[in-house]
Scaffold this active site. Sequence first.
Site, PDB file in Angstrom:
ATOM      1  N   GLU A 185      41.774  45.924  39.794  1.00 24.66           N
ATOM      2  CA  GLU A 185      41.126  45.472  38.563  1.00 24.66           C
ATOM      3  C   GLU A 185      40.094  44.395  38.851  1.00 24.66           C
ATOM      4  O   GLU A 185      40.203  43.653  39.835  1.00 24.66           O
ATOM      5  CB  GLU A 185      42.144  44.918  37.549  1.00 24.66           C
ATOM      6  CG  GLU A 185      42.911  45.969  36.769  1.00 24.66           C
ATOM      7  CD  GLU A 185      44.289  46.207  37.338  1.00 24.66           C
ATOM      8  OE1 GLU A 185      44.944  47.161  36.894  1.00 24.66           O
ATOM      9  OE2 GLU A 185      44.716  45.459  38.244  1.00 24.66           O
ATOM     10  N   THR A 186      39.104  44.329  37.969  1.00 27.48           N
ATOM     11  CA  THR A 186      38.101  43.272  37.929  1.00 27.48           C
ATOM     12  C   THR A 186      38.065  42.748  36.501  1.00 27.48           C
ATOM     13  O   THR A 186      38.106  43.539  35.552  1.00 27.48           O
ATOM     14  CB  THR A 186      36.713  43.810  38.329  1.00 27.48           C
ATOM     15  OG1 THR A 186      36.772  44.308  39.676  1.00 27.48           O
ATOM     16  CG2 THR A 186      35.648  42.730  38.232  1.00 27.48           C
TER      17      THR A 186
END
Length: 276
Positions: A45-46
Amino acid sequence: MHRYSEVDVFAETAYRGNALAVVHGADDLSGAEMQQFANWTNLAETTFLLAPTNPEADYRVRIFTASEELPFAGHPTLGSAKAWLEAGGTVGPEGVIMQECGAGLVSVRFADGHLAFEAPPLTRYEPVAEADLQRIAHVLEIHRDHLLDASWLVNGPRWIGVRLESAEQVLALRPDPGNLGDLEIGVVGPCRPEAGTDFEVRAFFGGDAVWEDPVTGSLNAGLARWMADTGIAPPEYVASQGTVLGREGRVHISVEGEAIWVGGHVTLCVEGHVLL
């Protein structure tokens, strides 16, 4: 140009947990730009920190995998809170940070060197159909009878939690990622008393995402609710995750009435700027 951080979540030793990329001050970016950058980082994830729209929140976060936006995820919640604090954010008088995300407001508290979030309610929490259990057993390449119990545990990600007899069985799993399809499977089994942790957890994703997640806050939150309700887990325990991947994830669970708190250590590893 935006401030940029990478943090390691759920490990006492840096670079042994789950990495998260964080872009600060992202109010000027479109959703498409965020998704493209998240695809480029190629991390699980970002996240993107923005000004809150709810007056009760300290900041707002948008959470992206390489292929989609999530309303909530666990390690991005703790990692975003750590990055926000390192950038000058301050904890309120009660030791709580209030995060705004797609799932609503999420409380994050800081104590004893750990950050912990209060898990949002499960949006789907029910038994799993027998046809799905047969499919899961096939995907995991185990006999159907080895699945002691299962439940939908949806809290953003669309988890199906399954329970095996032992941590050794969990660690021995070698599923073919090509068979996962659209499934998101979380597997848990109890550890031996001498192991140092109470449960071993693994998380498998289908679709275009990373196929095994190193350490997963949302899954552990759902597992904690389920195992507390069924009398499998005590009110406080520690789960290990990422062992097969060479990680040392440690997820600290505390069940306080109806509240599930999911915590761990978070380390700032990279700090700089990104051109977006």
